[in-house]
Design an enzyme around this catalytic site. Sequence first.
Site, PDB file in Angstrom:
ATOM      1  N   ASP A   1       0.831  -1.215   0.000  1.00 30.65           N
ATOM      2  CA  ASP A   1       0.000   0.000   0.000  1.00 30.65           C
ATOM      3  C   ASP A   1       0.863   1.262   0.000  1.00 30.65           C
ATOM      4  OD1 ASP A   1      -2.347   1.457   0.077  1.00 30.65           O
ATOM      5  OD2 ASP A   1      -3.214   0.276   1.705  1.00 30.65           O
TER       6      ASP A   1
ATOM      7  N   ASP B   1     -10.747   1.854  -3.326  1.00 29.72           N
ATOM      8  CA  ASP B   1     -11.301   1.614  -1.989  1.00 29.72           C
ATOM      9  C   ASP B   1     -12.822   1.673  -2.020  1.00 29.72           C
ATOM     10  OD1 ASP B   1      -9.028   1.105  -0.585  1.00 29.72           O
ATOM     11  OD2 ASP B   1      -8.821   3.110   0.273  1.00 29.72           O
TER      12      ASP B   1
HETATM   13  C1  GLA Z   1      -5.799   1.734   2.275  1.00 28.58           C
HETATM   14  C2  GLA Z   1      -6.191   0.596   1.353  1.00 28.58           C
HETATM   15  C3  GLA Z   1      -7.258  -0.243   2.027  1.00 28.58           C
HETATM   16  C4  GLA Z   1      -6.745  -0.763   3.346  1.00 28.58           C
HETATM   17  C5  GLA Z   1      -6.287   0.383   4.202  1.00 28.58           C
HETATM   18  C6  GLA Z   1      -5.606  -0.102   5.459  1.00 28.58           C
HETATM   19  O1  GLA Z   1      -6.813   2.659   2.408  1.00 28.58           O
HETATM   20  O2  GLA Z   1      -6.604   1.077   0.126  1.00 28.58           O
HETATM   21  O3  GLA Z   1      -7.640  -1.316   1.191  1.00 28.58           O
HETATM   22  O4  GLA Z   1      -5.679  -1.659   3.106  1.00 28.58           O
HETATM   23  O5  GLA Z   1      -5.383   1.240   3.529  1.00 28.58           O
HETATM   24  O6  GLA Z   1      -5.198   0.921   6.282  1.00 28.58           O
END
Ligand code: GLA
Length: 710
Positions: A467, A529
């Site tokens: 990420d 997301d």
């Molecule tokens: C980001 C990612 C999510 C999740 C969060 C965790 O927003 O896109 O899918 O993994 O971080 O903190």
Amino acid sequence: MHDEALHSGAPGTSALLVDGKTFTINGNTVSYQFHVDGDTGDLRTDHFGGPITGPIPADPKPLINGVPTELPDRPEGYTVSELKYQAHTIVRGKPGLPGLPATFGGEEDVTTIIIHLYDDKSQVAADLTYSIFPKYDAVVRSVSVMNQGTGNITVEVLASLSVDFAVQDLDMITLSGDHMREAHRERRKVERGLHGFQNSTGFSSHLYNPFLAIAHPSTTESQGSAWGFSLVYTGSSAVNVEKSSQGLTRVILGLNPAQLSWPLASGESLSSPECVSVYSNQGLGGMSRALHGLYRNHLMRSKFVRQNRPVLLNSWEGLYFDINHSNLYEIAKESAALGVKLFVMDDGWFGKDYPRISDEAGLGDWVPNPHRLPHGLDSLVNDITALKGTNSANLWFGIWVEPEMVNPKSNLYCAHPDWVLSAGTYPRTELRNQLILNLGLPEVQDYIIACLSNILTSANISYVKWDHNRSMTEIQTPSAAHAYILGLYRVLDTITTRFPDVLFEGCAAGGGRFDPGILQFFPQIWTSDNTDAVDRISIQLGMSLAYPASSMGAHISAVPNHQNNRTTPLEFRAHVAMMGGSFGLELDPKKLLPEEKASLPGLIALAERISPVVVNGDMWRLSLPHESNWPAVQFISEDASQAVLFYFQLQQHVNEITPRVKLQGLASNRMYQIEGGGRYSGMVLMNHGLNYYFGSDYGSKVVILTKEPL
Ligand code: GLA
């Protein structure tokens, strides 16, 4: 002099034709031609579009300005330069681009010509590299500049590609958006003046994907000329489209000049990222299929690229930060019983002195949280990978990391406050309570490589979600942004080479880093997301303008949806997620309704069955969600023997007939069996179409068609 390359472009042509100082690059349905101006030594663009052979008529001299050129240049702080043609080199195959991701291919796939230019006043040399992949009608370009003088110079602007379009009406199509609203297509007419974007976030970003399409106003999804430009780069970029006073249109893609100022000492050189350009006479759909094929076969290098990905369950939307050994084990057990093959532990598992129990602390300290995982990471992984799935195979285990970041509340930051991107004594802006490590520093790169290597060797981990949750704000110097990306590429190259059997998924608060540079290393990216199935149709189809479905992570989440509160049927959510190459679940299976639990194994089995066609097949966007209440997408398998149709109804309209969906790309004279009933010719399916009745909002169908043997 004729100098022909080994393999052919369009019938009767060769991929690369050099006639004196005129250079013609040919694909199956594209020609790209430029020549050296005899008076000035400049490179002049002649043609980029459908195939041509033989001489072309000279344009009448422009009245004032507007001469098409391959390299609009301006070095050394002066307003002029004279980069003149010196020589050219032909390479069968394609040389790599040191330190940068790049398309690749063997002698049979690609031919390269490098044009060497030199300015004897500034003693700056420039190499323009053009590689043609005839099968995909793709011309890939990059530029490298070398300081061959004795003093220092600063490179303020370095584009990857500049191409001039003859006078004509053109539209431009971009992918813009925001967090949870990625890749929205915007189409506008190219008027006189400057259009485009400069992204200064330090990553390819949710705001402007490094992609541009140019099309005639009459070009549709399936008809007309379309040019696609896709920058193989993960950092800040700039895309300019400018229509001049006399009507020529210039397209430039490359590094963002606002974040460059790259110092070049005597003898040093700087390479631009490469920019892929494709041409199609089959509309935007043809353009996308060319890019998809090129990326699947000549960009993405993970061993998983052509494989069915394991159906996964990710803990994020089910448990968020509230994870520990026992609740993870419980949902892994439930997932395995549903048919899931890979269990992914998302955020919240690490940090000892500064535990990661919310987004306020812990990033940078890649040690398991001793309270949440009291028996260690290894023990959790052993317990979960001992579970058997419905196929009797052991479950795989995956882990979430965000290695480029640090929370000020962490041991790492206490020890190395100087390791972050910052600007002297100016405040350090925190976003999501975190700062960015300066990956331009070799010691930071080495730290990340060591942390990841430790995690991956400490337990039987088969998957990593990597990420990256914030943009750059303050940076040391403008050049720190590009230095960061070069450092990132070194880290990604090292880790993915060291762990070739690990499946990596990129993520940046969803699809904030969805670009060809990342795809070189990671075969899939968490697309957004936003997991609402209705919004996902737009986001996934938007991304598909440039990127293959195989590269998209898409999950079924709970309803009401956590991002927009919308409730849609499980089947609709599942069918939308099946259009992504990495299908999964993102929910707590214990909270599923009994009827949802009962239908999930069948939906998972369907996703697995059609996955080879989605992952490796050609994609046709039949109707678009911003134009129709009935979006539809079709995939055709590589050997053309199978097709899968996805057909959706967003809203039920009373007393209105559902339109027929007309398939594309089938063999007209062959018969197709429709699973569940029906046998029709390709001609009927394409010219007459299929019709379905849904009867309620959020209806969906997945239709499998098999071509009958002759
Ligand atoms: C980001 C990612 C999510 C999740 C969060 C965790 O927003 O896109 O899918 O993994 O971080 O903190």
